[in-house]
Design a protein around this motif. Structure first.
Motif, PDB file in Angstrom:
ATOM      1  N   SER A  31      -3.350   9.804  -7.395  1.00 33.19           N
ATOM      2  CA  SER A  31      -4.380   8.719  -6.582  1.00 33.19           C
ATOM      3  C   SER A  31      -6.081   9.375  -6.469  1.00 33.19           C
ATOM      4  O   SER A  31      -6.278   8.460  -5.752  1.00 33.19           O
ATOM      5  N   ALA A  32      -5.883  10.864  -6.114  1.00 33.44           N
ATOM      6  CA  ALA A  32      -7.001  11.348  -6.154  1.00 33.44           C
ATOM      7  C   ALA A  32      -7.936  10.706  -7.241  1.00 33.44           C
ATOM      8  O   ALA A  32      -9.147  10.414  -6.593  1.00 33.44           O
ATOM      9  N   ALA A  33      -7.848  11.293  -8.368  1.00 27.58           N
ATOM     10  CA  ALA A  33      -8.396  10.910  -9.551  1.00 27.58           C
ATOM     11  C   ALA A  33      -8.941   9.726  -9.363  1.00 27.58           C
ATOM     12  O   ALA A  33     -10.371   8.989 -10.108  1.00 27.58           O
ATOM     13  N   SER A  46       0.815  -0.793   0.619  1.00 25.46           N
ATOM     14  CA  SER A  46      -0.252  -0.130  -0.034  1.00 25.46           C
ATOM     15  C   SER A  46       0.861   1.515  -0.026  1.00 25.46           C
ATOM     16  O   SER A  46       1.349   0.926   1.044  1.00 25.46           O
ATOM     17  N   LEU A  47       0.439   2.367  -0.653  1.00 23.20           N
ATOM     18  CA  LEU A  47       1.003   3.707  -0.576  1.00 23.20           C
ATOM     19  C   LEU A  47       0.112   4.549  -1.017  1.00 23.20           C
ATOM     20  O   LEU A  47      -0.639   4.314  -1.379  1.00 23.20           O
ATOM     21  N   GLY A  48       1.208   5.594  -0.736  1.00 19.06           N
ATOM     22  CA  GLY A  48       0.379   7.105  -1.210  1.00 19.06           C
ATOM     23  C   GLY A  48      -1.016   7.659  -0.142  1.00 19.06           C
ATOM     24  O   GLY A  48      -1.023   6.629   1.144  1.00 19.06           O
ATOM     25  N   LYS A  60       4.909   4.841  -9.098  1.00 16.12           N
ATOM     26  CA  LYS A  60       4.966   6.250  -9.221  1.00 16.12           C
ATOM     27  C   LYS A  60       4.068   6.947  -9.487  1.00 16.12           C
ATOM     28  O   LYS A  60       3.604   8.223  -9.209  1.00 16.12           O
ATOM     29  N   GLN A  61       2.637   6.342 -10.352  1.00 12.56           N
ATOM     30  CA  GLN A  61       1.723   7.302 -10.670  1.00 12.56           C
ATOM     31  C   GLN A  61       0.948   7.550  -8.982  1.00 12.56           C
ATOM     32  O   GLN A  61       0.211   7.716  -8.929  1.00 12.56           O
ATOM     33  N   ILE A  62       0.564   6.078  -8.366  1.00 13.40           N
ATOM     34  CA  ILE A  62       0.061   5.872  -7.051  1.00 13.40           C
ATOM     35  C   ILE A  62       0.892   7.024  -5.616  1.00 13.40           C
ATOM     36  O   ILE A  62      -0.147   8.032  -5.167  1.00 13.40           O
ATOM     37  N   MET A  63       2.015   7.964  -5.740  1.00 17.13           N
ATOM     38  CA  MET A  63       2.358   8.119  -5.644  1.00 17.13           C
ATOM     39  C   MET A  63       2.466  10.196  -6.051  1.00 17.13           C
ATOM     40  O   MET A  63       3.237  11.104  -4.901  1.00 17.13           O
ATOM     41  N   ARG A 118      -2.792  -0.453  -3.722  1.00 11.24           N
ATOM     42  CA  ARG A 118      -2.365  -1.064  -3.872  1.00 11.24           C
ATOM     43  C   ARG A 118      -1.881  -1.339  -5.329  1.00 11.24           C
ATOM     44  O   ARG A 118      -2.289  -1.412  -6.298  1.00 11.24           O
ATOM     45  N   PRO A 119      -0.125  -0.995  -5.671  1.00 11.78           N
ATOM     46  CA  PRO A 119       0.095  -1.936  -6.983  1.00 11.78           C
ATOM     47  C   PRO A 119      -0.424  -3.061  -7.445  1.00 11.78           C
ATOM     48  O   PRO A 119      -1.295  -3.208  -8.765  1.00 11.78           O
TER      49      PRO A 119
END
Length: 309
Positions: free
Chosen positions: A130-132, A106-108, A122-125, A113-114
């Motif tokens: 991540s909001a979108a 889990s990230l961000g 990179k996208q999730i961070m 979770r990727p």
């Protein structure tokens, strides 16, 4: 009986070590005071627009992330209730901090979770990404705006502790009211005098990143102006609400982007002297507007963001 020499030396070394630690801590404190003017971490506050005395205090980092989450939601046409759900979820999952760790992978902000298809690391961070993704999933939940917040959030997150979202709803609702522009002049920050000059190009890029290209910011030296129209921003909110949405976003981003002053609808926030308040400039003969931004005075049709020198 006198203590052995070894114990005496050991005690002396411990006292010297403790003294050095205290000295280093004092030096660190003095440096922080000098560099940041006594504010190691600027604080922000949102207050209720209903006059009931409710308020929520949080950090500049949290304000920056909350503003991005709200802007991404309104730019997608999501209602204030969706923004409240998103903010409450991020408060529970990460404390509104963009953390690079969590349970398993889990990230961000939303602890996505990727391995579960939310995107790569990179996208999730990227808070805007991540909001979108959160809103895209929420929008697929039938009747989410009428569901209890815990139920709506859980339909997206699949958390092991679904009831935990409920405790963040009051704070998230205050933030959403301010960051969607419904409650004018209710979000403010202490700010920080910029150590380096702010970059207007970075402010314009951040506006486009969070609100989309329709926001159309313009630059003139240190000043970024954003036209206020009823056709962008919060769905059905009107120009005044969109203006306060942009103005609050700018204040929340002030520490990160080196913003010194924000003005809209006859009100102004300024780092340093205004502290955590919005003021009416009150110049003699100046045409004003009401707090909704509905008047015809100078600047009624734009938000002005001035970066530090």
């Amino acid at each position: 009986m006198p203590e052995p020499p070894t114990l005496v030396r050991r005690g002396r070394l411990l006292r010297i070590g403790a003294a050095v630690a205290v000295l280093l801590a004092l030096v660190g404190y003095v440096v922080m005071q000098y560099v940041f003017g006594g504010k190691a971490e600027p604080r922000c506050e949102v207050v209720s627009g209903d006059g009931d005395g409710a308020s929520y205090e949080f950090s500049a980092e949290q304000a920056e992330n909350a503003a991005t989450v709200a802007a991404v939601g309104t730019s997608r046409g999501m209602p204030e209730r969706a923004v409240t759900i998103a903010l409450a979820t991020a408060l529970q999952e990460s404390g509104l901090r963009n953390i690079g760790h969590g349970d398993r992978d889990s990230l961000g902000l939303f602890q996505q979770r990727p391995s579960q298809g939310w995107g790569d690391e990179k996208q999730i961070m990227d808070p805007a990404y991540s909001a979108a993704r959160f809103y895209a999933h929420l929008d697929k939940v039938p009747g989410y705006s009428r569901l209890p917040l815990t139920v709506a959030a859980q339909r997206v997150q699949r958390s092991g502790y679904p009831q935990a979202y409920a405790k963040h709803e009051p704070d998230a609702a205050l933030l959403a009211a301010a960051l969607t522009g419904r409650a004018p002049a209710t979000l403010s920050c202490e700010g920080r005098e910029p150590v380096e000059p702010g970059d207007p190009a970075e402010v314009r890029a951040a506006l486009v990143r969070d609100f989309g290209r329709d926001v159309a910011p313009k630059g003139d030296g240190r000043t970024v102006t954003v036209p206020v129209t009823a056709t962008t921003g919060t769905a059905g909110g009107g120009a005044g609400r969109h203006g306060w949405e942009l103005a609050h976003w700018a204040v929340a981003q002030a520490s990160a982007l080196g913003i010194e002053r924000v003005s809209y609808a006859g009100r102004e926030w300024r780092v340093g002297d205004s502290g955590k308040e919005w003021h009416k400039p009150g110049k003699a003969g100046e045409k004003g507007t009401d707090e909704t931004g509905a008047g015809a005075g100078d600047g009624a049709g734009e938000v002005r963001i001035v970066t530090g020198q």
